[in-house]
Design a protein around this motif. Structure first.
Motif, PDB file in Angstrom:
ATOM      1  N   LEU A 189      49.261  25.889  51.050  1.00  0.00           N
ATOM      2  CA  LEU A 189      50.137  26.374  49.983  1.00  0.00           C
ATOM      3  C   LEU A 189      51.472  26.824  50.550  1.00  0.00           C
ATOM      4  O   LEU A 189      52.527  26.531  49.972  1.00  0.00           O
ATOM      5  CB  LEU A 189      49.473  27.513  49.212  1.00  0.00           C
ATOM      6  CG  LEU A 189      50.289  28.066  48.052  1.00  0.00           C
ATOM      7  CD1 LEU A 189      50.564  26.980  47.014  1.00  0.00           C
ATOM      8  CD2 LEU A 189      49.571  29.248  47.417  1.00  0.00           C
ATOM      9  N   GLU A 190      51.444  27.509  51.679  1.00  0.00           N
ATOM     10  CA  GLU A 190      52.696  27.956  52.304  1.00  0.00           C
ATOM     11  C   GLU A 190      53.594  26.765  52.638  1.00  0.00           C
ATOM     12  O   GLU A 190      54.792  26.784  52.380  1.00  0.00           O
ATOM     13  CB  GLU A 190      52.385  28.753  53.569  1.00  0.00           C
ATOM     14  CG  GLU A 190      53.613  29.289  54.262  1.00  0.00           C
ATOM     15  CD  GLU A 190      53.278  30.095  55.509  1.00  0.00           C
ATOM     16  OE1 GLU A 190      54.147  30.174  56.390  1.00  0.00           O
ATOM     17  OE2 GLU A 190      52.158  30.630  55.613  1.00  0.00           O
ATOM     18  N   LYS A 191      53.012  25.697  53.204  1.00  0.00           N
ATOM     19  CA  LYS A 191      53.800  24.512  53.550  1.00  0.00           C
ATOM     20  C   LYS A 191      54.331  23.832  52.292  1.00  0.00           C
ATOM     21  O   LYS A 191      55.480  23.391  52.247  1.00  0.00           O
ATOM     22  CB  LYS A 191      52.953  23.532  54.369  1.00  0.00           C
ATOM     23  CG  LYS A 191      53.755  22.368  54.899  1.00  0.00           C
ATOM     24  CD  LYS A 191      54.857  22.868  55.810  1.00  0.00           C
ATOM     25  CE  LYS A 191      55.675  21.782  56.409  1.00  0.00           C
ATOM     26  NZ  LYS A 191      56.748  22.313  57.263  1.00  0.00           N
ATOM     27  N   ALA A 192      53.505  23.744  51.249  1.00  0.00           N
ATOM     28  CA  ALA A 192      53.949  23.123  49.996  1.00  0.00           C
ATOM     29  C   ALA A 192      55.124  23.898  49.399  1.00  0.00           C
ATOM     30  O   ALA A 192      56.112  23.299  48.956  1.00  0.00           O
ATOM     31  CB  ALA A 192      52.794  23.069  49.002  1.00  0.00           C
ATOM     32  N   GLN A 193      55.045  25.203  49.406  1.00  0.00           N
ATOM     33  CA  GLN A 193      56.131  26.024  48.865  1.00  0.00           C
ATOM     34  C   GLN A 193      57.388  25.891  49.713  1.00  0.00           C
ATOM     35  O   GLN A 193      58.507  25.859  49.181  1.00  0.00           O
ATOM     36  CB  GLN A 193      55.685  27.477  48.761  1.00  0.00           C
ATOM     37  CG  GLN A 193      54.632  27.674  47.694  1.00  0.00           C
ATOM     38  CD  GLN A 193      53.976  29.037  47.725  1.00  0.00           C
ATOM     39  OE1 GLN A 193      53.909  29.705  48.748  1.00  0.00           O
ATOM     40  NE2 GLN A 193      53.468  29.459  46.576  1.00  0.00           N
ATOM     41  N   VAL A 224      55.810  17.494  45.298  1.00  0.00           N
ATOM     42  CA  VAL A 224      55.017  18.088  46.372  1.00  0.00           C
ATOM     43  C   VAL A 224      53.594  18.276  45.856  1.00  0.00           C
ATOM     44  O   VAL A 224      53.383  18.852  44.795  1.00  0.00           O
ATOM     45  CB  VAL A 224      55.612  19.436  46.815  1.00  0.00           C
ATOM     46  CG1 VAL A 224      54.734  20.088  47.870  1.00  0.00           C
ATOM     47  CG2 VAL A 224      57.032  19.248  47.334  1.00  0.00           C
ATOM     48  N   VAL A 225      52.621  17.757  46.600  1.00  0.00           N
ATOM     49  CA  VAL A 225      51.210  17.891  46.217  1.00  0.00           C
ATOM     50  C   VAL A 225      50.376  18.275  47.435  1.00  0.00           C
ATOM     51  O   VAL A 225      50.742  17.998  48.573  1.00  0.00           O
ATOM     52  CB  VAL A 225      50.636  16.604  45.592  1.00  0.00           C
ATOM     53  CG1 VAL A 225      51.315  16.273  44.281  1.00  0.00           C
ATOM     54  CG2 VAL A 225      50.713  15.440  46.545  1.00  0.00           C
ATOM     55  N   PRO A 254      51.365  25.260  42.197  1.00  0.00           N
ATOM     56  CA  PRO A 254      50.880  26.342  41.322  1.00  0.00           C
ATOM     57  C   PRO A 254      49.421  26.163  40.902  1.00  0.00           C
ATOM     58  O   PRO A 254      48.660  27.131  40.822  1.00  0.00           O
ATOM     59  CB  PRO A 254      51.805  26.276  40.107  1.00  0.00           C
ATOM     60  CG  PRO A 254      53.016  25.559  40.579  1.00  0.00           C
ATOM     61  CD  PRO A 254      52.535  24.600  41.635  1.00  0.00           C
ATOM     62  N   GLU A 255      49.021  24.924  40.649  1.00  0.00           N
ATOM     63  CA  GLU A 255      47.633  24.641  40.271  1.00  0.00           C
ATOM     64  C   GLU A 255      46.693  24.954  41.440  1.00  0.00           C
ATOM     65  O   GLU A 255      45.639  25.577  41.257  1.00  0.00           O
ATOM     66  CB  GLU A 255      47.501  23.172  39.866  1.00  0.00           C
ATOM     67  CG  GLU A 255      46.094  22.766  39.503  1.00  0.00           C
ATOM     68  CD  GLU A 255      45.951  21.276  39.254  1.00  0.00           C
ATOM     69  OE1 GLU A 255      44.966  20.915  38.579  1.00  0.00           O
ATOM     70  OE2 GLU A 255      46.782  20.470  39.726  1.00  0.00           O
ATOM     71  N   PHE A 256      47.067  24.542  42.639  1.00  0.00           N
ATOM     72  CA  PHE A 256      46.256  24.802  43.825  1.00  0.00           C
ATOM     73  C   PHE A 256      46.092  26.307  44.022  1.00  0.00           C
ATOM     74  O   PHE A 256      44.992  26.794  44.285  1.00  0.00           O
ATOM     75  CB  PHE A 256      46.925  24.163  45.050  1.00  0.00           C
ATOM     76  CG  PHE A 256      46.112  24.254  46.301  1.00  0.00           C
ATOM     77  CD1 PHE A 256      45.125  23.326  46.566  1.00  0.00           C
ATOM     78  CD2 PHE A 256      46.338  25.271  47.218  1.00  0.00           C
ATOM     79  CE1 PHE A 256      44.367  23.401  47.727  1.00  0.00           C
ATOM     80  CE2 PHE A 256      45.590  25.356  48.377  1.00  0.00           C
ATOM     81  CZ  PHE A 256      44.609  24.411  48.638  1.00  0.00           C
ATOM     82  N   ASP A 257      47.185  27.040  43.880  1.00  0.00           N
ATOM     83  CA  ASP A 257      47.148  28.494  44.018  1.00  0.00           C
ATOM     84  C   ASP A 257      46.184  29.116  43.010  1.00  0.00           C
ATOM     85  O   ASP A 257      45.337  29.928  43.386  1.00  0.00           O
ATOM     86  CB  ASP A 257      48.545  29.064  43.839  1.00  0.00           C
ATOM     87  CG  ASP A 257      48.624  30.565  44.066  1.00  0.00           C
ATOM     88  OD1 ASP A 257      47.801  31.110  44.824  1.00  0.00           O
ATOM     89  OD2 ASP A 257      49.511  31.197  43.472  1.00  0.00           O
ATOM     90  N   SER A 258      46.278  28.716  41.748  1.00  0.00           N
ATOM     91  CA  SER A 258      45.444  29.331  40.716  1.00  0.00           C
ATOM     92  C   SER A 258      43.979  28.923  40.826  1.00  0.00           C
ATOM     93  O   SER A 258      43.088  29.675  40.413  1.00  0.00           O
ATOM     94  CB  SER A 258      45.975  29.015  39.321  1.00  0.00           C
ATOM     95  OG  SER A 258      45.837  27.660  39.020  1.00  0.00           O
ATOM     96  N   GLY A 278      41.825  33.176  38.234  1.00  0.00           N
ATOM     97  CA  GLY A 278      41.792  34.213  37.206  1.00  0.00           C
ATOM     98  C   GLY A 278      43.115  34.898  36.962  1.00  0.00           C
ATOM     99  O   GLY A 278      43.227  35.768  36.125  1.00  0.00           O
ATOM    100  N   ARG A 279      44.132  34.503  37.683  1.00  0.00           N
ATOM    101  CA  ARG A 279      45.440  35.117  37.450  1.00  0.00           C
ATOM    102  C   ARG A 279      46.161  34.430  36.359  1.00  0.00           C
ATOM    103  O   ARG A 279      46.163  33.321  36.121  1.00  0.00           O
ATOM    104  CB  ARG A 279      46.303  35.016  38.709  1.00  0.00           C
ATOM    105  CG  ARG A 279      46.364  36.282  39.456  1.00  0.00           C
ATOM    106  CD  ARG A 279      47.645  36.309  40.216  1.00  0.00           C
ATOM    107  NE  ARG A 279      47.456  36.905  41.525  1.00  0.00           N
ATOM    108  CZ  ARG A 279      48.381  36.892  42.443  1.00  0.00           C
ATOM    109  NH1 ARG A 279      49.522  36.296  42.246  1.00  0.00           N
ATOM    110  NH2 ARG A 279      48.192  37.461  43.579  1.00  0.00           N
TER     111      ARG A 279
END
Length: 63
Positions: free
Chosen positions: A25-29, A39-40, A52-56, A62-63
């Motif tokens: 996620l850090e690299k994607a951001q 970016v995927v 954002p989907e990966f993060d959630s 649940g966020r």
């Protein structure tokens, strides 16, 4: 865990391998912040997730 972070650049696709969800996620951001498109994060099954989907789904459900 094996994850591939891919972005589309002016010179073609750019991919980075990561072993943890947090690093992926850090690299994607980072790639998004650099202005790269589409970016995927791809998991071992071949499914692509937008950051954002990966993060959630994997880091903050649940966020």
């Amino acid at each position: 865990m094996h994850l591939v972070v891919t972005a589309h650049t002016a010179n073609g696709p750019l991919s980075h391998q990561r072993t943890s969800p947090e690093d992926a996620l850090e690299k994607a951001q980072e790639l998004e912040a650099e202005g790269h498109d589409h970016v995927v994060i791809t998991d071992i099954t071949g499914r692509d997730y937008a950051p954002p989907e990966f993060d959630s789904l994997f880091l903050n459900p649940g966020r």
